[in-house]
Write an enzyme that holds these catalytic residues in place. Sequence first.
Site, PDB file in Angstrom:
ATOM      1  N   ILE A   8       0.867  -1.174   0.000  1.00  0.00           N
ATOM      2  CA  ILE A   8       0.000   0.000   0.000  1.00  0.00           C
ATOM      3  C   ILE A   8       0.905   1.226   0.000  1.00  0.00           C
ATOM      4  CG2 ILE A   8      -2.044  -1.022   1.067  1.00  0.00           C
ATOM      5  CD1 ILE A   8      -1.080   0.103   3.766  1.00  0.00           C
ATOM      6  N   SER A   9       0.385   2.333  -0.488  1.00  0.00           N
ATOM      7  CA  SER A   9       1.195   3.544  -0.627  1.00  0.00           C
ATOM      8  C   SER A   9       1.292   4.353   0.659  1.00  0.00           C
ATOM      9  CB  SER A   9       0.619   4.441  -1.722  1.00  0.00           C
ATOM     10  OG  SER A   9       0.636   3.756  -2.942  1.00  0.00           O
ATOM     11  N   LYS A  10       0.249   4.311   1.482  1.00  0.00           N
ATOM     12  CA  LYS A  10       0.220   5.157   2.674  1.00  0.00           C
ATOM     13  C   LYS A  10       0.181   4.310   3.932  1.00  0.00           C
ATOM     14  CE  LYS A  10      -2.333   8.769   0.289  1.00  0.00           C
ATOM     15  NZ  LYS A  10      -3.594   9.504   0.227  1.00  0.00           N
TER      16      LYS A  10
END
Length: 196
Positions: A8-10
């Site tokens: 996931i990016s965050k």
Amino acid sequence: MLIGYARISKSDGSQTLDLQIDALKEAGISENYIYKDEASGSIDDRQDLTNCLKTLREGDTLVVWKLDRLGRNLKHLVNLVQELHDKGVGLKVLTGQGANIDTTTPSGKMVFAIFAALAEFERALIRERTIAGLAAARARGRKGGRKLAISKVQLSLAQAAMENKKTNVNDLCKELGISRTTLYRYLNPNGALRNR
């Protein structure tokens, strides 16, 4: 053996890995063999991806939920899959636009070969545009390349100072605010300009 990778990016809690992990488990991967990163795809150093790639052995298959979870861009993906191929490792994508890719099957290899050809074409176009742009700039009297790390005034002062054999080069560099490496990139020890 099937090895999974999820990203996931965050890491601020607005995204979770649950959906990806559930899909990877459903594909038959034990949670012990799922590597997880919480980092932007644009970041080169993703620790669990690095660990995952080190774990993979010949005959293994790397499984990802979507292709964009794995690579930063098309070039990175092509290089990564080539690296996997060289190790004898397959790649399988479960959903999304890359879901046709399963490099353990002939049709998956063909789809990826098309991706690789497109990436090569993209590199060739970028190179072609760069060469044309440099030629156009030269035609207008502009030179490409790195800007000088030392100004013309600094260069003149350094030349004059280095003609005197008693000049301390370290003191000169401190006074001009440059390193010895920069100084000697432009001048010989006697103060003469280097051919660049």
